[in-house]
Design a protein around this motif. Structure first.
Motif, PDB file in Angstrom:
ATOM      1  N   ASP A 123       0.847  -1.203   0.000  1.00 36.09           N
ATOM      2  CA  ASP A 123       0.000   0.000   0.000  1.00 36.09           C
ATOM      3  C   ASP A 123       0.875   1.243   0.000  1.00 36.09           C
ATOM      4  N   GLN A 143     -10.166   1.229   2.192  1.00 43.61           N
ATOM      5  CA  GLN A 143      -9.121   1.596   3.135  1.00 43.61           C
ATOM      6  C   GLN A 143      -9.085   0.549   4.249  1.00 43.61           C
ATOM      7  N   SER A 164      -7.120   6.903  -2.405  1.00 44.22           N
ATOM      8  CA  SER A 164      -8.481   6.377  -2.412  1.00 44.22           C
ATOM      9  C   SER A 164      -9.382   7.068  -3.430  1.00 44.22           C
ATOM     10  N   GLU A 191     -11.381   3.371  -3.368  1.00 41.09           N
ATOM     11  CA  GLU A 191     -10.553   2.257  -2.915  1.00 41.09           C
ATOM     12  C   GLU A 191     -10.882   1.910  -1.478  1.00 41.09           C
ATOM     13  N   LYS A 233     -12.012  12.055  -0.112  1.00 47.59           N
ATOM     14  CA  LYS A 233     -11.715  11.500   1.201  1.00 47.59           C
ATOM     15  C   LYS A 233     -12.987  10.877   1.750  1.00 47.59           C
ATOM     16  N   TYR A 276      -3.635   7.139   5.537  1.00 43.97           N
ATOM     17  CA  TYR A 276      -4.618   8.111   6.013  1.00 43.97           C
ATOM     18  C   TYR A 276      -4.597   8.119   7.533  1.00 43.97           C
ATOM     19  N   SER A 303      -0.587   4.480   0.014  1.00 42.88           N
ATOM     20  CA  SER A 303      -1.315   5.618   0.567  1.00 42.88           C
ATOM     21  C   SER A 303      -1.668   5.369   2.026  1.00 42.88           C
ATOM     22  N   GLN A 357      -3.882  12.754   4.484  1.00 39.97           N
ATOM     23  CA  GLN A 357      -3.534  11.615   3.644  1.00 39.97           C
ATOM     24  C   GLN A 357      -2.181  11.834   2.997  1.00 39.97           C
ATOM     25  N   ALA A 375      -5.033   4.282   8.342  1.00 38.16           N
ATOM     26  CA  ALA A 375      -5.546   3.350   7.351  1.00 38.16           C
ATOM     27  C   ALA A 375      -4.636   3.406   6.133  1.00 38.16           C
ATOM     28  N   SER A 376      -4.678   2.373   5.317  1.00 37.86           N
ATOM     29  CA  SER A 376      -3.873   2.409   4.101  1.00 37.86           C
ATOM     30  C   SER A 376      -4.657   1.824   2.934  1.00 37.86           C
ATOM     31  N   SER A 377      -4.249   2.223   1.732  1.00 35.24           N
ATOM     32  CA  SER A 377      -4.813   1.654   0.521  1.00 35.24           C
ATOM     33  C   SER A 377      -3.708   1.581  -0.515  1.00 35.24           C
TER      34      SER A 377
END
Lengths: 115, 109
Positions: A29, A104, A98, A102, B96, A33, A31, A48, A92-94
């Motif tokens: 991942d 998370q 996102s 996506e 977001k 957050y 990204s 983010q 959180a991650s993606s």
């Protein structure tokens, strides 16, 4: 287990102090957050990062800052802490940013108590 | 400011009964709607991401529908079990995620 790790699990500190919360995203991942969950409030988006760069900003106070390092882990720095900063902080991650579509994946959170 | 509302705030359901709850969100500029399941002392767990009007998604006994024109989504749980006890969060995705405050579901054995 989502694969997202956060440390520490609990943190107790005093007003005026500074703390650092750490997050390691899921493998692969890019990204990350940060969210804040205060009493009686929904999860509030803070900030983010994507591949080391700030991507989006939410209701993050000026006393708070974050960064994402080359190994993709992220840190959230909270300074001049106030009683009202007591909350559960989630990372959180993606895979990619996102953009809202996506999934998370959330870490277990860090519970911060400011006395 | 985006308004994402969930109702009811809490719900007690007898084991074996089916139940549903609602997430309301702005119908303009829709991008995606997420559902998460959050058990006490654990991380929120992703259930569904829904993007198209009329979408229906299913995961075991849990399903969700989406109406983007009127701005609501329903989450259904069929034949509730004690392990379904959790807070169910929806989030409106538009760059977001904006979360609702959740529906706290308690299954009574």
């Amino acid at each position: 287990d989502s694969g997202v790790t956060q440390t520490p699990k609990h943190l107790i500190t005093a007003t005026g102090q500074r703390v650092t919360l750490r997050c390691s995203p899921r493998s692969g991942d890019l990204s990350v957050y940060w969210y804040q969950q205060s009493l009686d409030q929904g999860l509030q988006f803070l900030i983010q990062y994507y591949n080391g760069e700030e991507r989006a900003k939410g209701n993050i106070l000026e006393r708070f800052s974050a960064q994402q390092f080359p190994d993709l882990h992220s840190e959230l720095n909270l300074s001049s802490l106030e009683l009202g900063d007591s909350a559960l902080y989630f990372c959180a991650s993606s895979v990619v940013p996102s953009g809202g579509r996506e999934t998370q994946y959330f870490g277990p959170g860090t519970r911060l108590l400011v006395l | 400011i985006l308004n994402v509302e969930q109702s009811p705030q809490s719900l007690h359901v007898q084991e074996g009964d089916s139940t549903n709850f609602t997430c309301s969100f702005p119908s303009s500029n829709f991008y995606a709607l997420h559902w998460y399941r959050w058990e006490t002392a654990k991380s929120p767990e992703a259930l569904f991401v829904m993007t198209l009007n009329g979408d229906e998604k299913k995961k075991g006994r849990i399903s969700a529908t989406l109406n983007t024109k009127e701005g609501y989504s329903y989450l259904y749980i069929k034949g509730s079990q004690p392990e379904d006890s959790a807070t169910y969060l929806c989030a409106f995705g538009n760059e977001k995620l904006t979360f609702g405050t959740g529906t706290r579901l308690t299954i009574i054995p």
